[in-house]
Motif scaffolding. Structure first.
Motif, short mmCIF file in Angstrom:
data_model
loop_
_atom_site.label_atom_id
_atom_site.label_comp_id
_atom_site.label_asym_id
_atom_site.label_seq_id
_atom_site.Cartn_x
_atom_site.Cartn_y
_atom_site.Cartn_z
N VAL A 1 -51.44 38.53 -53.21
CA VAL A 1 -51.56 37.09 -53.45
C VAL A 1 -52.25 36.46 -52.24
CG1 VAL A 1 -50.32 34.94 -53.87
CG2 VAL A 1 -49.49 37.08 -54.88
N ASP A 2 -53.45 35.94 -52.48
CA ASP A 2 -54.22 35.32 -51.40
C ASP A 2 -54.41 33.84 -51.70
OD1 ASP A 2 -54.67 37.70 -49.87
OD2 ASP A 2 -56.17 38.31 -51.37
N ILE A 3 -53.73 33.01 -50.95
CA ILE A 3 -53.85 31.55 -51.10
C ILE A 3 -54.35 30.99 -49.78
CG2 ILE A 3 -52.62 29.39 -51.56
CD1 ILE A 3 -50.62 30.96 -53.20
N ASP A 4 -55.37 30.18 -49.84
CA ASP A 4 -55.92 29.58 -48.62
C ASP A 4 -55.03 28.41 -48.21
OD1 ASP A 4 -57.40 28.62 -46.55
OD2 ASP A 4 -59.32 28.64 -47.61
N GLU A 5 -53.90 28.76 -47.61
CA GLU A 5 -52.93 27.73 -47.23
C GLU A 5 -53.47 26.80 -46.16
OE1 GLU A 5 -48.51 28.67 -47.77
OE2 GLU A 5 -49.28 30.48 -46.79
N GLU A 6 -54.29 27.32 -45.27
CA GLU A 6 -54.84 26.47 -44.22
C GLU A 6 -55.69 25.35 -44.81
OE1 GLU A 6 -54.07 26.48 -41.03
OE2 GLU A 6 -52.62 28.04 -41.59
N LEU A 7 -56.49 25.69 -45.82
CA LEU A 7 -57.32 24.69 -46.49
C LEU A 7 -56.46 23.66 -47.20
CD1 LEU A 7 -60.03 23.56 -47.52
CD2 LEU A 7 -59.87 25.20 -49.41
N LEU A 8 -55.45 24.12 -47.93
CA LEU A 8 -54.58 23.20 -48.67
C LEU A 8 -53.81 22.29 -47.73
CD1 LEU A 8 -53.23 25.60 -51.47
CD2 LEU A 8 -55.14 23.97 -51.60
N LYS A 9 -53.36 22.83 -46.61
CA LYS A 9 -52.66 22.01 -45.62
C LYS A 9 -53.59 20.96 -45.03
CE LYS A 9 -49.28 25.52 -44.20
NZ LYS A 9 -48.86 26.45 -43.12
N GLU A 10 -54.84 21.37 -44.77
CA GLU A 10 -55.81 20.43 -44.19
C GLU A 10 -56.12 19.29 -45.16
OE1 GLU A 10 -60.40 20.42 -42.41
OE2 GLU A 10 -59.38 22.33 -42.83
N ILE A 11 -56.31 19.64 -46.44
CA ILE A 11 -56.59 18.60 -47.45
C ILE A 11 -55.43 17.60 -47.50
CG2 ILE A 11 -56.84 18.16 -49.92
CD1 ILE A 11 -58.29 20.86 -50.12
N ALA A 12 -54.20 18.12 -47.52
CA ALA A 12 -53.02 17.25 -47.59
C ALA A 12 -52.90 16.38 -46.34
CB ALA A 12 -51.76 18.10 -47.77
N GLU A 13 -53.13 16.98 -45.18
CA GLU A 13 -52.99 16.24 -43.92
C GLU A 13 -54.04 15.14 -43.80
OE1 GLU A 13 -52.95 17.09 -39.09
OE2 GLU A 13 -53.07 18.77 -40.52
N VAL A 14 -55.28 15.46 -44.14
CA VAL A 14 -56.36 14.48 -44.02
C VAL A 14 -56.12 13.27 -44.93
CG1 VAL A 14 -58.81 14.09 -44.55
CG2 VAL A 14 -58.11 16.11 -43.25
N VAL B 1 -60.16 10.26 -49.00
CA VAL B 1 -59.77 9.33 -47.93
C VAL B 1 -60.53 8.02 -48.09
CG1 VAL B 1 -59.82 8.93 -45.45
CG2 VAL B 1 -59.17 11.18 -46.33
N GLU B 2 -61.81 8.10 -48.40
CA GLU B 2 -62.64 6.90 -48.54
C GLU B 2 -62.11 5.98 -49.63
OE1 GLU B 2 -67.28 5.74 -49.64
OE2 GLU B 2 -66.76 7.79 -49.02
N PHE B 3 -61.58 6.55 -50.71
CA PHE B 3 -61.08 5.74 -51.82
C PHE B 3 -59.56 5.52 -51.76
CE2 PHE B 3 -65.03 7.51 -53.67
CZ PHE B 3 -65.67 6.31 -54.00
N GLY B 4 -58.98 5.87 -50.61
CA GLY B 4 -57.55 5.61 -50.43
C GLY B 4 -56.66 6.44 -51.34
N ILE B 5 -57.03 7.70 -51.55
CA ILE B 5 -56.29 8.58 -52.46
C ILE B 5 -55.49 9.59 -51.65
CG2 ILE B 5 -56.47 10.26 -54.32
CD1 ILE B 5 -59.17 8.89 -55.06
N LYS B 6 -54.23 9.71 -51.97
CA LYS B 6 -53.34 10.68 -51.32
C LYS B 6 -53.33 11.97 -52.16
CE LYS B 6 -49.53 8.90 -49.96
NZ LYS B 6 -48.15 8.34 -50.00
N VAL B 7 -53.41 13.11 -51.48
CA VAL B 7 -53.44 14.39 -52.19
C VAL B 7 -52.25 15.25 -51.80
CG1 VAL B 7 -54.77 16.47 -52.73
CG2 VAL B 7 -55.98 14.31 -52.23
#
Length: 333
Positions: free
Chosen positions: A253-266, A217-223
């Protein structure tokens, strides 16, 4: 690339006048031909005069001159068109690939890693005007190739990605994201994007994924984050045989979807779940549509007019017709 064209092709309709002129000439010639009726031609010296027979040549020359003038009026020309692509500050993209052992799971065909490589290669080919870099991560991370506009290098790097035991085991999502951010932090591109792919949970590394996302976010990067794997169980590596090959078995299959969603949203990106190779391909197509590079296409056209030779030909034919009419055919016309 050279093309041939006529500026006024509608003028070719005038060529329909030529058959009418031929009919008019034949009708007029018949009217202008004098006839003398006599009881016998005995006593007259007869002979064949070739000038009388070739007399219609004058009319043919005039018709050819008229045809040349009509074609010249249609303005034939060749067009040499060259195109130059000018891009404004484009998009810099880093693809962060999870290369942990679980990426060898076979719920995507032939496995997650190979499916990812194949789809990512098509994505890279569809971004000819952007710089792209590749980051690998498992328990640690490193840059496979820095940002470059040379797609041959990027595609070669993507093809060479394989599971290996050199990188520490585990899934360090924070490390992978931080390394990708590091590749983009000094970029001056109008848009900076990370495509982060994983099939597991953050269980390794010393950088928290949330801190890495704050750096983005600080460097204006979209993920854009992508969770790889079916929902439920998948045929995954569960051990290594004595010969070094993997032993496979069904695993959750265990994927931390909550974390990935949070990274994308932030970071103002989006989260996607790829449960099949087809779905993964659709995700990359969606990202390709979302991240458009402004391209200015400049076309340069060089015209070479071809009507002048036709005009000179018409003048030459008319000149020849006039010369023959008042010299060789003078006493016959």
């Amino acid at each position: 690339m050279q093309q041939f064209e006529f500026v006024h092709p509608q003028l070719f309709w005038l060529l329909l006048l030529l058959p009418l002129l031929v009919v008019w000439y034949l009708w007029k010639r018949k009217q202008q031909t004098a006839a003398l009726q006599i009881s016998s031609i005995k006593g007259f010296k007869t002979g064949k005069n070739w000038l009388a027979r070739v007399r219609p040549l004058l009319f043919v020359l005039r018709l050819l001159a008229l045809a040349a003038i009509i074609v010249a009026m249609a303005r034939p020309r060749t067009v040499d068109e060259s195109t130059r692509i000018k891009t404004t500050k484009g998009i810099d993209i880093v693809i962060a690939v999870d290369v942990s052992a679980s990426m060898l799971a076979r719920d995507l065909k032939p496995n997650r890693l190979e499916a990812l490589k194949s789809v990512a290669a098509r994505f890279i080919n569809n971004r000819p005007n952007d710089r792209i870099g590749v980051v690998e991560y498992a328990g640690e991370s490193y840059t496979k190739t820095p940002l470059t506009s040379d797609k041959t290098i990027v595609l070669s790097a993507m093809k060479d990605i394989n599971y290996n035991t050199i990188i520490e085991g585990g899934t360090a999502i924070g490390m992978g994201l931080a390394t990708a951010v590091n590749r983009l932090k000094e970029s001056t591109a109008k848009s900076k994007v990370i495509i982060l792919m994983t099939d597991g949970e953050n269980n390794s590394g010393f950088i928290d994924p949330k801190i890495a996302s704050e750096l983005a976010v600080e460097f204006g990067i979209k993920v854009y984050t992508i969770g790889l794997g079916t929902k439920g169980n998948a045929l995954s590596p569960i051990g290594i045989r004595p010969d070094g090959s993997f032993q496979y078995g069904m695993q959750q299959v265990d994927i931390d979807e909550e974390l990935l969603k949070e990274i994308a949203e932030v970071t103002s990106g989006q989260y996607f779940r790829a449960t099949s190779t087809t779905k993964l391909n659709e995700i990359y197509e969606e990202i390709n549509k979302l991240e458009k590079t402004d391209i200015e296409e400049l076309k340069f056209k060089s015209y070479d007019e071809k009507y002048r030779p036709l005009i000179f030909l018409a003048l030459a034919l008319l000149g020849l017709e006039w010369l023959l009419r008042y010299t060789v055919f003078r006493s016959f016309v």
